[in-house]
Scaffold this active site. Structure first.
Site, PDB file in Angstrom:
ATOM      1  N   GLU A 269       0.842  -1.192   0.000  1.00  0.00           N
ATOM      2  CA  GLU A 269       0.000   0.000   0.000  1.00  0.00           C
ATOM      3  C   GLU A 269       0.878   1.242   0.000  1.00  0.00           C
ATOM      4  OE1 GLU A 269      -2.245  -0.709   3.573  1.00  0.00           O
ATOM      5  OE2 GLU A 269      -0.911   0.515   4.810  1.00  0.00           O
ATOM      6  N   HIS A 312      -4.623   3.297   7.883  1.00  0.00           N
ATOM      7  CA  HIS A 312      -3.455   2.826   8.614  1.00  0.00           C
ATOM      8  C   HIS A 312      -2.552   3.998   8.969  1.00  0.00           C
ATOM      9  CE1 HIS A 312      -3.843  -1.353   6.544  1.00  0.00           C
ATOM     10  NE2 HIS A 312      -4.521  -1.308   7.665  1.00  0.00           N
TER      11      HIS A 312
END
Length: 727
Positions: A269, A312
């Site tokens: 990511e 996150h």
């Protein structure tokens, strides 16, 4: 030239052979020491597991499931407790008695750093930290503790900081390996050993190894390999924090050596250099291996908003870090089959294992639907001309205090940031708006994720992507000159300014202090007088977990200006929902599909895959890993505040979140929000834990405008079709 003795220069843009062998701030000897612990990741039936925080509610429930599945849990630790729990010994300290091979740390975020340090000191071979919201600077301390005295002495034109104590934990020992923090854990399907909270119905013995930043993406990957008849060998969740004890390359090194692993899936990511490092490592692996194992990858965050933390804690790009699209391109160039949704892992790997090739073409790592201007952006819309690695990887607002549950960071806007710097005694220009752009230079303090250490970025322009930009490790051992142009390097206060920024970074627990500075001469001092660096612009980012978990830095977080933020985004926070508007903060009406997803990685990937299907998401929304029916209902309310939304896609993969519970939340939302949802079609895709029950609830509801699917591609096609009909 003035020298700052605490800094070592490294060049940002190019990857050298020397850089691949060493890293700044971490000696090659230390790297080899910690690399010796890689073997500890190979868990299985032999692994003796303990839990720290054993008697807690979450640990108890997890231990019951894991033991029933076959995990060899031999006891646990709870401070001040001694006796039995779940028929196993519970002790104040269990290392000497139970001799564990691994420990799962199930304690609150503010207690986790001490628990990790205790396990390192006890030389437990494998330490798995699942807690989210551990303060960044606490983890930085675990990776490498450095204390500096304020004793500063002048030596000619330089400045020296004398170290009081330099103590390395992880990086200078060869006994313990850390997985996490903010990790779903590590699980061996072949060895029936789970240390974490992965949904067990997705995992069966097989041949695919998985290494992932995102929990939900790794669960999707596991389920996909299961449906394809492949199963899994070993799945390593490295975690989504800014710093991690184990990286993607570490996982790859184990999986290529593992005899039970025949193919590998990577879930990456936005944020950091791990995927770029992985691409370089894979390129080398394929060049030196006769029959390399097939590798497939997904990278979430192609459509991430520059500068915003996408769920996150580590899911954002710092200055000079690559964007997600650069990572996709690097992996493709290394021979990796890049896909755009984890449900494709199983079919693609099955094809590769059969000896056939996969073309990186339509639907596999594409970026259709993403405007070219948005395809290559990092923090502050720095336009990267090519993937950037640090040398080591190749390498006025109204203040108001607020208590939130979902925010990952705090950014201070320019005026508030400049005020803070003035109050901290830093030299801020009296009239910063009158300083020409051409005279300004970049000076930033941040984290080098590759080495888990503090770094300083300097550039003779205001861009971190400038060819002359440099990254410096703050390692107290050697010195070099900060490259800020001739005038900037001559400035008499350059060393002091750098040290002041470092002090502010550590004392206020920042993750980014980005400034523009200009060398300004005092006209009263004459033409030969030294220039003085003054700050003209500031963008400061601080770790929210320091306040939330550590109850520290309340004065900094009180500076947050809610009036300058989107009301819908702010309103979602108390419910644990991370909601970010897409499309120019809501100004682009072509972004008209609302998204509701559980898990940050899956939420980012949903936005990306939807773009490849021809749709444009109006928002990023992560309900969190422990979403409830009420959370789902509240998420609908937040999404419906956006007048652009013509249709809603609900993409749920059940892990800790149960599919039937999500389905009940959707039905509840339809009943309570009947007026609004009567005009907005909702497409629901449910997979994972209790997926059949959830799909049945949706199908039996009889609600008009509610469509249920289990395949993502079908759900995406339907939501795009419905949206186009209403546009």
């Amino acid at each position: 030239m003035l020298r700052c003795h605490a800094l070592r220069e490294t060049r940002l843009p190019r990857l050298s052979a020397a850089a691949r062998r060493s890293s700044f701030g971490t000696t090659s000897v230390n790297r080899r020491k910690y690399d010796a612990t890689l073997k500890n990741l190979k868990i299985g039936k032999h692994t003796r597991v303990i839990f720290q925080g054993f008697t807690g509610r979450q640990a108890t429930a997890n231990a019951k499931e894991s033991m029933a599945w076959g995990t060899n849990i031999v006891g646990g630790v709870t401070p001040g407790r001694e006796g039995e729990h779940l028929g196993l010994p519970v002790l104040p300290s269990a290392v000497e008695v139970l001799k564990p091979d691994a420990t799962g740390i199930y304690v609150a975020a503010h207690q986790a750093p001490a628990a990790i340090e205790e396990a390192i000191e006890a030389e437990v071979p494998l330490i798995v930290a699942v807690a989210e919201h551990i303060p960044l600077h606490d983890i930085l301390r675990v990776n490498k503790i450095k204390h500096w005295s304020r004793h500063i002495s002048r030596r000619g034109k330089g400045m020296l900081i004398k170290p009081r104590q330099i103590h390395s934990m992880l990086k200078t020992q060869s006994a313990s390996r850390l997985v996490g923090a903010n990790s779903p854990g590590i699980i061996s399907s072949v060895g029936k050993c789970r240390i974490g909270f992965q949904p067990l119905p997705c995992f069966e013995p097989g041949k695919v190894g998985i290494v992932a930043k995102s929990g939900t993406l790794s669960y999707e990957a596991a389920a996909s390999t299961l449906r394809a008849g492949l199963g899994q060998s070993l799945c390593i969740g490295v975690g989504g924090d800014i710093l991690s004890g184990t990286g993607l390359v570490d996982g790859l090194k184990i999986l290529v050596q593992d005899e039970t692993t025949e193919a590998i899936a990577i879930c990456g990511e936005i944020g950091g250099f791990a995927e770029m490092e992985a691409a370089e490592w894979i390129r080398d692996y394929r060049a030196r291996t006769r029959n390399p194992k097939p590798i497939t990858a997904v990278v979430a965050g192609v459509n991430a908003v520059p500068g915003r933390v996408m769920g996150h804690a580590g899911a954002f790009a710092l200055p000079a870090e690559p964007d997600a699209l650069s990572k996709v391109e690097a992996l493709k160039a290394a021979g990796v089959a890049v896909i755009n949704h984890p449900s494709r892992f199983g079919p693609v790997l099955k094809t590769l294992l059969s000896g056939n090739q996969i073309s990186n073409g339509i639907g596999i790592g594409t970026t259709s639907g993403v405007p070219p201007s948005q395809q290559r952006r990092t923090l502050h819309t720095f336009a990267a001309k090519r993937p950037l690695l640090p040398h080591s990887c190749r390498q006025k607002a109204s203040p108001r205090q607020v208590t939130v549950e979902s925010r990952r960071t705090l950014y201070l806007d320019r005026e508030v940031a400049l005020d803070m710097l003035r109050q901290q005694g830093l030299n801020v220009a009296e009239t910063p708006d009158k300083v020409p752009d051409s005279a300004q230079r970049l000076l930033a303090v941040s984290i080098n994720r590759a080495t888990s250490s503090l770094c300083i970025i300097a550039s003779p322009t205001t861009s971190a992507t400038d060819e002359a930009a440099r990254s410096f490790a703050f390692d107290l051992e050697v010195h070099e000159t900060l490259k800020l142009g001739e005038e900037g390097s001559r400035a008499s206060n350059l060393p002091m300014l750098g040290l002041q920024l470092v002090h502010l970074f550590t004392s206020k627990e920042a993750f980014l202090l980005q400034t523009h500075v200009a060398a300004i001469a005092n006209p009263d001092d004459g033409p030969d007088a030294p220039h003085v660096l003054k700050i003209t612009h500031a963008h400061l980012g601080f770790d929210d977990a320091a306040l939330r978990s550590g109850r520290r830095q309340a004065d900094v977080h009180a500076l947050r200006d809610l009036d300058a933020e989107d009301p819908a985004e702010v309103s979602a926070e108390p419910d644990g929902i991370v909601y970010i508007k897409l499309g120019g903060g809501g100004s682009d009406k072509s972004h008209n599909i609302g998204t509701l997803v559980n898990g940050a990685g899956l939420a980012m990937n949903t936005v990306d895959a939807l773009a490849d299907a021809g749709g444009r998401a109006a928002n990023f929304l992560d309900t969190g890993g422990k979403a409830t029916s009420e959370t789902v209902k509240r998420s609908f309310e937040v999404i419906l505040r956006d007048e652009r939304v013509k249709c809603i896609l609900v993409n749920i993969f059940g892990g800790l979140t149960l599919g039937d519970m999500i389905a009940r939340g959707i039905v509840l939302a339809f009943r309570d929000l009947e007026t609004q949802l009567a005009k907005i079609p909702v497409v629901v895709r449910i997979r994972g834990t209790n997926e059949a029950e959830g799909q049945k609830i949706i199908a039996d509801s009889g609600l008009p405008g509610l469509y249920a699917f289990d395949d993502f591609d079908e759900a995406a096609a339907k939501v795009v079709e419905l949206t186009n009909q209403r546009t």
